[in-house]
Design an enzyme around this catalytic site. Structure first.
Site, PDB file in Angstrom:
ATOM      1  N   ARG A  39     -13.305  -0.655   9.189  1.00 56.23           N
ATOM      2  CA  ARG A  39     -13.788  -1.788   9.993  1.00 56.23           C
ATOM      3  C   ARG A  39     -13.018  -3.071   9.684  1.00 56.23           C
ATOM      4  NH1 ARG A  39     -20.209  -0.034   9.975  1.00 56.23           N
ATOM      5  NH2 ARG A  39     -20.026   1.087  11.934  1.00 56.23           N
ATOM      6  N   LYS A 200     -29.090  18.186  18.992  1.00 53.83           N
ATOM      7  CA  LYS A 200     -30.303  18.223  19.816  1.00 53.83           C
ATOM      8  C   LYS A 200     -30.168  17.535  21.165  1.00 53.83           C
ATOM      9  CE  LYS A 200     -33.819  18.503  16.240  1.00 53.83           C
ATOM     10  NZ  LYS A 200     -34.957  17.769  15.675  1.00 53.83           N
ATOM     11  N   GLY A 381     -23.837   3.610  17.552  1.00 58.06           N
ATOM     12  CA  GLY A 381     -24.938   3.306  18.478  1.00 58.06           C
ATOM     13  C   GLY A 381     -24.480   2.629  19.759  1.00 58.06           C
TER      14      GLY A 381
END
Ligand code: ADP
Ligand code: MG
Length: 400
Positions: A39, A200, A381
């Site tokens: 980063r 999932k 995210g």
């Protein structure tokens, strides 16, 4: 093509100006040292360019989850040395990000100086996007640059609020990410393929629902393919499978059909009786031949070859989630093979390939091809929310 947001190219003369730059300095730490400086390296081009153009560079960032409590473990002073090392320049640390303490530290800076201001999350107002905190931070600078795409899914004071208070620009890292995402899903060359894998369905429902309306081919792999196979009446044995989502899977099939999106599910699979490295029970079989005590742990070689052929006819690929349990051999084979095909097509110039997601980045590194994709997002995210078709507040504020 003009961009819907302003970049560093639009800032004009910034000599002597105080530029507040939101970066992602939320690096992992081990034994009080930065253990991965990815980063920081992503932040470097913007910081160096602003400093070289004579600005006083004031870096704003969050670090950990201090929830409004000051603590030495979440002080950005811990990152100063690593950033100095990455930039090859002196970096000062100012132990406040608002108020007189911050102003006093900034007052002694010279044009071209670089400083990290203390963790924005030491103030509860950061995550609340509190106007008082926004105004306090805005008072420290003349201009605002947002270079932290990975934090742009949060409407916080330093990621969103400031863009409304000061002239706002996208940093180089943000610009690169937005350009890549635009090329992949905003205004892509068709046909477009998406790979969605991972464990999932329930964690990626919004992604699947958005993609079926956006892409021509949706390749479903990983544990989530089992849920779709089960919905289609396939006995998946002991595989990870969300049986209660059968109706949801059917609704996604229907939505895809209406939108003209072809869903690809594996027709051969790699199965085993235990989840372990190279287990003796491992075998490849047709999806209809999985035994009651077997688990599907990877897409089979015939299906992977067909998927590779499908990619050859596509111009754009967006990828999130591994095709199998890639952490454990031999269940990495399908992910590695398809990643290498995508990388080769990208190198040939026939495919624009954009990938993101924590495990996806790890899988592409494992396959040795992360550098050959057009763009690999480390945003986590924010990348997923973008794949869900959501508007990211930090990006929206830059667009105005
Ligand atoms: P990302 O972090 O890139 O968004 P996910 O977290 O959604 O990806 O999914 C990665 C996880 O999915 C990995 O831990 C991988 O082992 C698991 N996985 C993939 N295929 C299977 C499978 N067939 N059965 C169980 N787990 C799987
Ligand atoms: Mg993950």
């Amino acid at each position: 093509m003009t961009k819907p947001f302003k970049t560093l190219d639009d800032m004009g003369d910034i000599t002597g100006k105080c530029v507040l730059v939101r970066e992602d300095l939320n690096v992992p730490m081990q034994d009080h040292a930065v253990s991965d400086d990815t980063r920081l390296r992503a932040a470097a081009p913007t910081i160096l360019e602003l400093a070289d153009r004579g600005a006083k560079v004031l870096i704003l960032a969050h670090f950990g989850r201090p929830k409004g409590q000051k603590s030495p473990e979440t002080s950005l002073s811990l990152v100063t040395r690593a950033l100095t090392h990455v930039l090859g320049r002196d970096v000062q640390f100012i132990p406040e990000c608002v108020g007189e303490g911050a102003a006093a530290g900034i007052a002694v800076m010279q044009p071209g100086d670089i400083a990290i201001l203390e963790n924005t999350r030491f103030h509860l107002g950061e995550e609340k996007n509190d106007p008082a905190l926004v105004a306090g931070m805005a008072a420290l600078g003349d201009l605002y640059v947002n270079d932290a795409f990975s934090a742009a899914h949060r409407a916080h004071a330093s990621t969103e609020g400031l863009a409304h208070k000061l002239p706002a620009f996208a940093g180089r890292s943000m610009e690169k990410e937005l350009d890549a995402l635009e090329a992949a899903l905003g205004n892509p060359q068709k046909p477009v393929a998406a790979v969605v894998g991972g464990a999932k369905v329930s964690t990626k429902l919004d992604v699947l629902n958005n993609l079926v309306t956006q892409v021509d081919h949706l390749i479903i792999g990983g544990g989530m393919a089992n849920t779709f196979l089960h919905a289609r009446g396939v006995d998946v044995g002991k595989s990870l499978c969300e049986k209660d989502l059968a109706e949801t899977a059917e609704a996604i099939f229907a939505k895809a059909e209406a939108a003209g999106c072809t869903i690809h599910l594996p027709y051969d699979v790699v199965v085993a009786k235990e989840f372990a490295a190279n287990p003796p029970s491992v075998r490849t079989c047709n999806v209809h031949e999985v035994a009651a005590d077997e688990m599907i742990l990877d897409v089979g070689p015939a299906a992977v070859e067909a998927l590779g052929d499908a990619l050859k006819n596509c111009r754009t690929l967006v990828w999130n989630g591994p095709l199998g349990a890639f952490e454990i051999p031999p269940f990495d084979a399908a992910t590695v093979a398809l990643a290498r095909t995508a990388a080769a097509l990208t190198k040939e110039g026939s495919l624009v390939s954009v990938a993101g997601g924590g495990d996806t980045v790890a899988a592409l590194n494992h396959a040795g091809v992360a550098g050959d994709f057009t763009f690999v997002s480390t945003a986590g995210g924010a990348f997923l929310e973008w794949m869900e078709g959501k508007e990211l507040p930090g990006v929206k504020a830059l667009i105005g």
